[in-house]
Design a protein around this motif. Structure first.
Motif, PDB file in Angstrom:
ATOM      1  N   ASN A 191       0.816  -1.215   0.000  1.00  0.00           N
ATOM      2  CA  ASN A 191       0.000   0.000   0.000  1.00  0.00           C
ATOM      3  C   ASN A 191       0.849   1.263   0.000  1.00  0.00           C
ATOM      4  OD1 ASN A 191      -2.260  -1.628   0.144  1.00  0.00           O
ATOM      5  ND2 ASN A 191      -2.377  -1.504   2.388  1.00  0.00           N
ATOM      6  N   ASN A 192       2.099   1.144   0.443  1.00  0.00           N
ATOM      7  CA  ASN A 192       2.951   2.318   0.597  1.00  0.00           C
ATOM      8  C   ASN A 192       3.854   2.577  -0.597  1.00  0.00           C
ATOM      9  OD1 ASN A 192       1.894   2.635   3.164  1.00  0.00           O
ATOM     10  ND2 ASN A 192       3.503   1.433   4.133  1.00  0.00           N
ATOM     11  N   THR A 193       4.112   1.549  -1.392  1.00  0.00           N
ATOM     12  CA  THR A 193       5.020   1.740  -2.518  1.00  0.00           C
ATOM     13  C   THR A 193       4.388   2.626  -3.592  1.00  0.00           C
ATOM     14  OG1 THR A 193       6.302   0.625  -4.217  1.00  0.00           O
ATOM     15  CG2 THR A 193       4.189  -0.360  -3.658  1.00  0.00           C
ATOM     16  N   GLY A 194       5.216   3.436  -4.188  1.00  0.00           N
ATOM     17  CA  GLY A 194       4.715   4.359  -5.221  1.00  0.00           C
ATOM     18  C   GLY A 194       5.009   3.872  -6.618  1.00  0.00           C
ATOM     19  N   ASP A 195       5.515   2.658  -6.755  1.00  0.00           N
ATOM     20  CA  ASP A 195       5.878   2.129  -8.064  1.00  0.00           C
ATOM     21  C   ASP A 195       4.773   1.208  -8.567  1.00  0.00           C
ATOM     22  OD1 ASP A 195       7.039   1.261 -10.347  1.00  0.00           O
ATOM     23  OD2 ASP A 195       8.706   0.186  -9.391  1.00  0.00           O
ATOM     24  N   PRO A 196       3.939   1.671  -9.473  1.00  0.00           N
ATOM     25  CA  PRO A 196       2.831   0.824  -9.952  1.00  0.00           C
ATOM     26  C   PRO A 196       3.311  -0.339 -10.804  1.00  0.00           C
ATOM     27  CG  PRO A 196       2.939   2.850 -11.232  1.00  0.00           C
ATOM     28  CD  PRO A 196       3.959   2.979 -10.140  1.00  0.00           C
ATOM     29  N   GLU A 197       4.549  -0.271 -11.328  1.00  0.00           N
ATOM     30  CA  GLU A 197       5.065  -1.315 -12.198  1.00  0.00           C
ATOM     31  C   GLU A 197       5.990  -2.263 -11.435  1.00  0.00           C
ATOM     32  OE1 GLU A 197       6.888   0.488 -15.533  1.00  0.00           O
ATOM     33  OE2 GLU A 197       5.049   1.430 -16.280  1.00  0.00           O
ATOM     34  N   MET A 198       5.892  -2.259 -10.128  1.00  0.00           N
ATOM     35  CA  MET A 198       6.746  -3.124  -9.321  1.00  0.00           C
ATOM     36  C   MET A 198       6.453  -4.590  -9.630  1.00  0.00           C
ATOM     37  SD  MET A 198       6.931  -3.330  -5.200  1.00  0.00           S
ATOM     38  CE  MET A 198       5.186  -3.736  -5.203  1.00  0.00           C
ATOM     39  N   CYS A 199       5.179  -4.938  -9.818  1.00  0.00           N
ATOM     40  CA  CYS A 199       4.782  -6.298 -10.190  1.00  0.00           C
ATOM     41  C   CYS A 199       4.345  -6.310 -11.644  1.00  0.00           C
ATOM     42  CB  CYS A 199       3.638  -6.781  -9.296  1.00  0.00           C
ATOM     43  SG  CYS A 199       4.142  -7.128  -7.599  1.00  0.00           S
ATOM     44  N   PRO A 200       4.501  -7.447 -12.333  1.00  0.00           N
ATOM     45  CA  PRO A 200       4.099  -7.522 -13.748  1.00  0.00           C
ATOM     46  C   PRO A 200       2.589  -7.360 -13.913  1.00  0.00           C
ATOM     47  CG  PRO A 200       4.660  -9.692 -12.900  1.00  0.00           C
ATOM     48  CD  PRO A 200       5.061  -8.724 -11.851  1.00  0.00           C
ATOM     49  N   GLU A 201       2.185  -7.260 -15.149  1.00  0.00           N
ATOM     50  CA  GLU A 201       0.779  -6.998 -15.456  1.00  0.00           C
ATOM     51  C   GLU A 201      -0.155  -8.067 -14.917  1.00  0.00           C
ATOM     52  OE1 GLU A 201      -2.064  -6.386 -19.426  1.00  0.00           O
ATOM     53  OE2 GLU A 201       0.112  -6.627 -19.612  1.00  0.00           O
ATOM     54  N   ASN A 202       0.276  -9.318 -14.962  1.00  0.00           N
ATOM     55  CA  ASN A 202      -0.561 -10.427 -14.516  1.00  0.00           C
ATOM     56  C   ASN A 202      -0.233 -10.880 -13.092  1.00  0.00           C
ATOM     57  OD1 ASN A 202      -1.848 -10.594 -17.093  1.00  0.00           O
ATOM     58  ND2 ASN A 202      -0.052 -11.691 -17.862  1.00  0.00           N
ATOM     59  N   GLY A 203       0.421 -10.042 -12.322  1.00  0.00           N
ATOM     60  CA  GLY A 203       0.775 -10.369 -10.948  1.00  0.00           C
ATOM     61  C   GLY A 203       0.273  -9.304  -9.991  1.00  0.00           C
ATOM     62  N   SER A 204       0.238  -9.634  -8.709  1.00  0.00           N
ATOM     63  CA  SER A 204      -0.212  -8.692  -7.687  1.00  0.00           C
ATOM     64  C   SER A 204       0.742  -8.741  -6.499  1.00  0.00           C
ATOM     65  CB  SER A 204      -1.638  -9.033  -7.234  1.00  0.00           C
ATOM     66  OG  SER A 204      -1.695 -10.362  -6.736  1.00  0.00           O
ATOM     67  N   CYS A 205       0.831  -7.626  -5.808  1.00  0.00           N
ATOM     68  CA  CYS A 205       1.739  -7.495  -4.674  1.00  0.00           C
ATOM     69  C   CYS A 205       1.064  -7.986  -3.397  1.00  0.00           C
ATOM     70  CB  CYS A 205       2.154  -6.029  -4.525  1.00  0.00           C
ATOM     71  SG  CYS A 205       3.168  -5.681  -3.075  1.00  0.00           S
ATOM     72  N   VAL A 206       1.784  -8.778  -2.596  1.00  0.00           N
ATOM     73  CA  VAL A 206       1.289  -9.229  -1.302  1.00  0.00           C
ATOM     74  C   VAL A 206       2.413  -9.063  -0.279  1.00  0.00           C
ATOM     75  CG1 VAL A 206      -0.377 -10.876  -2.229  1.00  0.00           C
ATOM     76  CG2 VAL A 206       1.958 -11.620  -1.764  1.00  0.00           C
ATOM     77  N   PRO A 207       2.095  -8.675   0.959  1.00  0.00           N
ATOM     78  CA  PRO A 207       3.135  -8.529   1.994  1.00  0.00           C
ATOM     79  C   PRO A 207       3.741  -9.875   2.348  1.00  0.00           C
ATOM     80  CG  PRO A 207       0.948  -8.272   2.951  1.00  0.00           C
ATOM     81  CD  PRO A 207       0.758  -8.327   1.476  1.00  0.00           C
ATOM     82  N   ASP A 208       5.017  -9.844   2.761  1.00  0.00           N
ATOM     83  CA  ASP A 208       5.720 -11.075   3.079  1.00  0.00           C
ATOM     84  C   ASP A 208       6.560 -10.945   4.350  1.00  0.00           C
ATOM     85  OD1 ASP A 208       6.288 -13.749   2.543  1.00  0.00           O
ATOM     86  OD2 ASP A 208       8.128 -13.264   1.471  1.00  0.00           O
ATOM     87  N   GLY A 209       6.147 -10.028   5.233  1.00  0.00           N
ATOM     88  CA  GLY A 209       6.882  -9.806   6.468  1.00  0.00           C
ATOM     89  C   GLY A 209       7.362  -8.367   6.562  1.00  0.00           C
ATOM     90  N   GLY A 211       9.083  -5.177   6.020  1.00  0.00           N
ATOM     91  CA  GLY A 211       9.975  -4.680   4.984  1.00  0.00           C
ATOM     92  C   GLY A 211      10.079  -5.585   3.772  1.00  0.00           C
ATOM     93  N   LEU A 212       9.247  -6.608   3.678  1.00  0.00           N
ATOM     94  CA  LEU A 212       9.322  -7.577   2.587  1.00  0.00           C
ATOM     95  C   LEU A 212       7.989  -7.660   1.860  1.00  0.00           C
ATOM     96  CD1 LEU A 212      11.139 -10.446   4.529  1.00  0.00           C
ATOM     97  CD2 LEU A 212      12.193  -8.808   2.967  1.00  0.00           C
ATOM     98  N   LEU A 213       8.063  -7.926   0.581  1.00  0.00           N
ATOM     99  CA  LEU A 213       6.858  -8.157  -0.219  1.00  0.00           C
ATOM    100  C   LEU A 213       7.202  -9.109  -1.349  1.00  0.00           C
ATOM    101  CD1 LEU A 213       7.475  -6.243  -2.911  1.00  0.00           C
ATOM    102  CD2 LEU A 213       6.715  -4.440  -1.368  1.00  0.00           C
ATOM    103  N   GLN A 214       6.173  -9.614  -2.012  1.00  0.00           N
ATOM    104  CA  GLN A 214       6.384 -10.510  -3.137  1.00  0.00           C
ATOM    105  C   GLN A 214       5.272 -10.329  -4.154  1.00  0.00           C
ATOM    106  OE1 GLN A 214       5.971 -14.711  -2.285  1.00  0.00           O
ATOM    107  NE2 GLN A 214       4.551 -14.333  -0.587  1.00  0.00           N
ATOM    108  N   CYS A 215       5.564 -10.697  -5.380  1.00  0.00           N
ATOM    109  CA  CYS A 215       4.573 -10.622  -6.449  1.00  0.00           C
ATOM    110  C   CYS A 215       4.044 -12.026  -6.727  1.00  0.00           C
ATOM    111  CB  CYS A 215       5.190 -10.037  -7.715  1.00  0.00           C
ATOM    112  SG  CYS A 215       5.697  -8.303  -7.543  1.00  0.00           S
ATOM    113  N   VAL A 216       2.743 -12.155  -6.721  1.00  0.00           N
ATOM    114  CA  VAL A 216       2.093 -13.448  -6.933  1.00  0.00           C
ATOM    115  C   VAL A 216       1.323 -13.397  -8.252  1.00  0.00           C
ATOM    116  CG1 VAL A 216       0.414 -15.084  -6.017  1.00  0.00           C
ATOM    117  CG2 VAL A 216       1.908 -13.831  -4.457  1.00  0.00           C
ATOM    118  N   CYS A 217       1.503 -14.439  -9.071  1.00  0.00           N
ATOM    119  CA  CYS A 217       0.816 -14.486 -10.359  1.00  0.00           C
ATOM    120  C   CYS A 217      -0.683 -14.670 -10.164  1.00  0.00           C
ATOM    121  CB  CYS A 217       1.369 -15.619 -11.214  1.00  0.00           C
ATOM    122  SG  CYS A 217       3.102 -15.416 -11.688  1.00  0.00           S
ATOM    123  N   ALA A 218      -1.453 -14.045 -11.028  1.00  0.00           N
ATOM    124  CA  ALA A 218      -2.906 -14.210 -10.998  1.00  0.00           C
ATOM    125  C   ALA A 218      -3.273 -15.616 -11.438  1.00  0.00           C
ATOM    126  CB  ALA A 218      -3.562 -13.169 -11.897  1.00  0.00           C
TER     127      ALA A 218
END
Length: 263
Positions: A191-209, A211-218
């Motif tokens: 929610n805090n990142t300002g980079d909309p292209e951090m994850c690919p088009e078919n992926g979504s960002c989820v928290p992972d702890g 200071g950590l996050l990960q991109c999960v494929c749809a």
């Protein structure tokens, strides 16, 4: 002289006075004699305390297989924040160094003053925790990746010279005291990142702890940058793997057999 009928009648056993009222006494139905009076527990009866112990053994510590709770000797201190959290939250119980719910899930972990240089290999068993206390330990190294997967963590107490994982960007508040440092309120970096292209088009960002996050494929996408559509073919993968393994085995068998004949 008695007749045959009179002799048969005489040979019959006398009737029991209780036979006409079956189940009158408690022990005729498998109950102890004290069951009628409600007195002291007799054989086969279970006291209230025993029932509670059996219930806890079924739902709580007796069923636990995690090692992190007993990694450090002793139990949770009465005045620690983990103990206070456990005692003020309904249906939670203390077990060794952990605070558990009725299903045995770890919600609190108190490893303070355990002479730990690192949290140890079993630390990830506590990834469901809400509060962790690691103060008064000679922790070394960076803890940034130690809390990988600790998405529920809201309070982390560390030694005063150890930084909160992820820094100020990962926590709502960081408070330093003389002997410890408290990291409070884990932020969702997605929610805090300002980079909309951090994850690919078919992926979504989820928290992972912290200071950590990960991109999960749809759903329906996988592979590099989630660009491959459709499910991963396990049948094809294991088919290729099996045929390759069989071919190598046959080749090795033939080679060894040829060497055996020549020798």
């Amino acid at each position: 002289m008695k007749t045959s009928a009179e002799l048969r009648e005489q040979e019959k056993p006398p009737a029991s006075p209780r036979a006409t009222r079956p189940g009158r006494l408690g022990h005729t139905r498998g109950r102890g004699p004290d069951a009628l009076r409600g007195g002291a527990a007799g054989p086969g009866r279970v006291r209230t305390g025993e029932l509670r112990e059996r219930k806890m053994a079924h739902h709580g510590p007796g069923r636990l297989t995690t090692l992190i709770c007993t990694q450090c000797p002793g139990s949770v201190q009465n005045l620690s924040k983990v103990a206070l959290y456990c005692k003020t939250t309904r249906e939670l119980m203390l077990h060794a160094r952990c605070c558990l719910n009725q299903k045995g899930t770890i919600l609190g972990l108190d490893l303070q003053n355990c002479s730990l240089e690192d949290p140890g290999p079993n630390f990830h068993q506590a990834h469901t925790t809400v509060i962790i206390d690691l103060q008064a330990n000679p922790l070394k190294g960076d803890l940034a990746n130690t809390f990988h997967g600790f998405t529920q963590l809201q309070t982390l107490i560390l030694p005063q010279d150890v930084s909160c994982p992820g820094g100020i960007n990962a926590w709502n508040t960081i408070t330093s005291y003389i002997d410890n440092q408290i990291c409070q309120g884990q932020k969702n970096l997605c929610n805090n990142t300002g980079d909309p292209e951090m994850c690919p088009e078919n992926g979504s960002c989820v928290p992972d702890g912290p200071g950590l996050l990960q991109c999960v494929c749809a759903d329906g996408f996988h592979g590099y940058k989630c660009m491959r559509q459709g499910s991963f073919s396990l049948l094809m993968f294991f088919g290729i793997l099996g045929s390759t393994t069989l071919s190598i085995s046959i080749l090795l068998w033939g080679t060894q057999r040829r060497k055996a004949k020549t020798s």
